[in-house]
Design an enzyme around this catalytic site. Sequence first.
Site, PDB file in Angstrom:
ATOM      1  CD  GLU A  41      84.170  58.905   9.775  1.00 62.67           C
ATOM      2  OE1 GLU A  41      83.772  59.696  10.656  1.00 62.67           O
ATOM      3  OE2 GLU A  41      83.408  58.327   8.985  1.00 62.67           O
ATOM      4  N   GLY A  83      81.931  40.349   8.041  1.00 56.44           N
ATOM      5  CA  GLY A  83      80.598  40.649   7.493  1.00 56.44           C
ATOM      6  C   GLY A  83      79.662  41.330   8.483  1.00 56.44           C
ATOM      7  CE1 TYR A 132      79.069  51.254   3.812  1.00 54.29           C
ATOM      8  CE2 TYR A 132      79.939  53.386   3.180  1.00 54.29           C
ATOM      9  CZ  TYR A 132      79.692  52.442   4.145  1.00 54.29           C
ATOM     10  OH  TYR A 132      80.047  52.689   5.451  1.00 54.29           O
ATOM     11  CD  GLU A 167      71.867  62.633  -8.756  1.00 50.45           C
ATOM     12  OE1 GLU A 167      71.675  63.224  -7.671  1.00 50.45           O
ATOM     13  OE2 GLU A 167      71.097  61.775  -9.212  1.00 50.45           O
TER      14      GLU A 167
END
Lengths: 167, 167
Positions: A28, A101, A137, A149
Amino acid sequence: MASVRIREAEEGDCGQILKLIRELAEYEKLSDQVQISEEALRADGFGEYRCLVADLPPAPGDTQGPRVVGYGLYYFIYSTWKGRTVYLEDIYVTPEYRGQGIGSKIIRRVAQVALDQGCSQFRLAVLDWNQRAMALYKALGAQDLTEAEGWHAFTFDGEAMRKLAGK
Amino acid sequence: MASVRIREAEEGDCGQILKLIRELAEYEKLSDQVQISEEALRADGFGEYRCLVADLPPAPGDTQGPRVVGYGLYYFIYSTWKGRTVYLEDIYVTPEYRGQGIGSKIIRRVAQVALDQGCSQFRLAVLDWNQRAMALYKALGAQDLTEAEGWHAFTFDGEAMRKLAGK
């Protein structure tokens, strides 16, 4: 390739989990932020959090025990709109075991725990450049709340907190 | 204007807190998402969450008890990078009591709790159009992680969870 098993983490896994936490932070590009130690992870677990690991059974003659190749660390949060909610803080699979998976298996297991514990939602956060994870996801049925949102995550770090608290 | 007190919420406050939860969701233009009931809030509290309220002492002869004009609902989460962390799920002050620093008082109190409990961070989320709130948090020393690092919040709702879990 050896079959991977998903199971609840145990105290003895903390060293291997910490190694993967560091790998994930490197992936990350934020590894300078990892301040946790194996001792803290051990002391805080598993009251503060719960953890699933994906492991490989030891090969014959291997005295090292099972090798952890992925983990999912989660806890329970509380939505004032929807009640008890599960939050998946980290999910990670080592590069050589991706594409099998394993990540999806961990996510499915967390969803099972969430339903068993009466949660109405299952949340997580992902970095916007990690399109592979975002696509997974979404394919699994998640909604991007920041996109839909406009939610932004804010943090007060230690110094900001001490200033706030007048300490 | 009467002086406002910040205190820990009690069970008897749940009705007034729920009213404010609904006001906040309306303010956030997401009130269709509020599914919580006073009973759930009472049953889940305060094991799942903790709550601070800002209240006004009752006027002489007032039999209704203190009037809650703001609240801050929080819980503890776990950062694999930084350990125990406090998360402020909601903070809200009714319109007629804004501009008096009540929100900042609630935030300061949460920071004190966080430090007392050994937390290294204090997090919250805010909608990007709520510039007033974003400016306040930044002025108080918070960093916008979505802006700085690109974090997106994802959620699996009930149906998505059941599909994931094969239930």
